[in-house]
Design a protein around this motif. Sequence first.
Motif, PDB file in Angstrom:
ATOM      1  N   VAL A  85       0.508  -0.882  -0.315  1.00  0.00           N
ATOM      2  CA  VAL A  85       0.479  -0.007   0.191  1.00  0.00           C
ATOM      3  C   VAL A  85       0.792   1.176  -0.197  1.00  0.00           C
ATOM      4  O   VAL A  85       1.781   1.126   0.553  1.00  0.00           O
ATOM      5  N   PRO A  86       0.591   2.174  -0.088  1.00  0.00           N
ATOM      6  CA  PRO A  86       0.993   3.948  -0.319  1.00  0.00           C
ATOM      7  C   PRO A  86       1.398   4.062   0.777  1.00  0.00           C
ATOM      8  O   PRO A  86       0.531   3.897   1.780  1.00  0.00           O
ATOM      9  N   HIS A  87       2.877   4.157   0.847  1.00  0.00           N
ATOM     10  CA  HIS A  87       3.345   4.942   2.410  1.00  0.00           C
ATOM     11  C   HIS A  87       2.028   6.494   2.728  1.00  0.00           C
ATOM     12  O   HIS A  87       3.196   7.630   2.062  1.00  0.00           O
ATOM     13  N   GLN A 144      -7.358   0.799   3.705  1.00  0.00           N
ATOM     14  CA  GLN A 144      -6.708  -0.136   2.306  1.00  0.00           C
ATOM     15  C   GLN A 144      -6.779  -1.100   3.328  1.00  0.00           C
ATOM     16  O   GLN A 144      -7.248  -2.734   2.999  1.00  0.00           O
ATOM     17  N   VAL A 145      -5.839  -1.643   4.013  1.00  0.00           N
ATOM     18  CA  VAL A 145      -5.112  -2.971   4.972  1.00  0.00           C
ATOM     19  C   VAL A 145      -6.515  -3.368   6.017  1.00  0.00           C
ATOM     20  O   VAL A 145      -6.505  -4.400   5.045  1.00  0.00           O
ATOM     21  N   ARG A 146      -7.407  -2.578   6.075  1.00  0.00           N
ATOM     22  CA  ARG A 146      -8.485  -2.872   6.903  1.00  0.00           C
ATOM     23  C   ARG A 146      -9.889  -3.576   6.210  1.00  0.00           C
ATOM     24  O   ARG A 146      -9.661  -4.697   6.103  1.00  0.00           O
ATOM     25  N   SER A 197     -10.388 -11.144   2.924  1.00  0.00           N
ATOM     26  CA  SER A 197      -9.357 -12.006   3.157  1.00  0.00           C
ATOM     27  C   SER A 197      -9.449 -12.648   4.438  1.00  0.00           C
ATOM     28  O   SER A 197      -9.167 -14.821   4.040  1.00  0.00           O
ATOM     29  N   LEU A 198     -10.245 -12.492   5.310  1.00  0.00           N
ATOM     30  CA  LEU A 198     -10.410 -13.785   6.372  1.00  0.00           C
ATOM     31  C   LEU A 198     -12.190 -13.229   7.013  1.00  0.00           C
ATOM     32  O   LEU A 198     -11.991 -12.913   7.906  1.00  0.00           O
ATOM     33  N   LEU A 214      -7.578  -7.318  15.753  1.00  0.00           N
ATOM     34  CA  LEU A 214      -6.594  -8.130  14.057  1.00  0.00           C
ATOM     35  C   LEU A 214      -6.354  -6.015  13.255  1.00  0.00           C
ATOM     36  O   LEU A 214      -5.747  -5.902  12.800  1.00  0.00           O
ATOM     37  N   LEU A 215      -8.107  -6.231  13.515  1.00  0.00           N
ATOM     38  CA  LEU A 215      -7.756  -5.017  11.859  1.00  0.00           C
ATOM     39  C   LEU A 215      -7.441  -3.428  13.089  1.00  0.00           C
ATOM     40  O   LEU A 215      -6.578  -2.603  12.944  1.00  0.00           O
ATOM     41  N   VAL A 216      -7.325  -3.356  14.399  1.00  0.00           N
ATOM     42  CA  VAL A 216      -7.096  -2.520  14.875  1.00  0.00           C
ATOM     43  C   VAL A 216      -5.391  -2.437  15.084  1.00  0.00           C
ATOM     44  O   VAL A 216      -4.793  -1.087  15.279  1.00  0.00           O
ATOM     45  N   CYS A 217      -5.217  -3.318  15.344  1.00  0.00           N
ATOM     46  CA  CYS A 217      -3.686  -3.864  14.977  1.00  0.00           C
ATOM     47  C   CYS A 217      -3.516  -3.355  13.950  1.00  0.00           C
ATOM     48  O   CYS A 217      -2.151  -2.641  13.961  1.00  0.00           O
ATOM     49  N   ALA A 218      -3.819  -4.070  13.012  1.00  0.00           N
ATOM     50  CA  ALA A 218      -3.184  -4.055  11.692  1.00  0.00           C
ATOM     51  C   ALA A 218      -2.953  -2.593  11.524  1.00  0.00           C
ATOM     52  O   ALA A 218      -2.104  -1.596  11.259  1.00  0.00           O
TER      53      ALA A 218
END
Length: 133
Positions: free
Chosen positions: A13-15, A22-24, A30-31, A42-46
């Motif tokens: 993903v772009p910095h 996008q990651v969430r 994916s899961l 998981l979403l909070v940690c990510a």
Amino acid sequence: MPAAIPAPERLRVPHQSGAASQVRRWLRESLPDLPDEVRDDLLVCATELVSNAVRHARPLPGGDVCVTFELGPSDVEVRVVDGGSRTHPHVCAVNLDSAHGRGMFIVSKLSADWGARSLGDGTQEVWARIPLR
């Protein structure tokens, strides 16, 4: 009908500030079978790991950060690789009035374990392991 293609376990993903959303989205898609409370943690940690990479670290050579996950029998692990920084991720003393500094404290409370390491090429990896309960 062809079999569904499994979601990739790696995402670049772009910095930039929109990276965490996008990651969430990617992790949710994916899961889908994770229990809600595990997925939420998981979403909070990510989000915290990616946000910290964008805020405190340099991008990888392509101008992005790389996020991976691995689903194991007792946990799901998320890893973020960035271009490295001058500081090492750590848990700060929590000040509820502060606008910053709570990210790794949150990760430490939601995960079974977390860590950070230099990969030797100037990049660093920060990870968190979320238990499946």
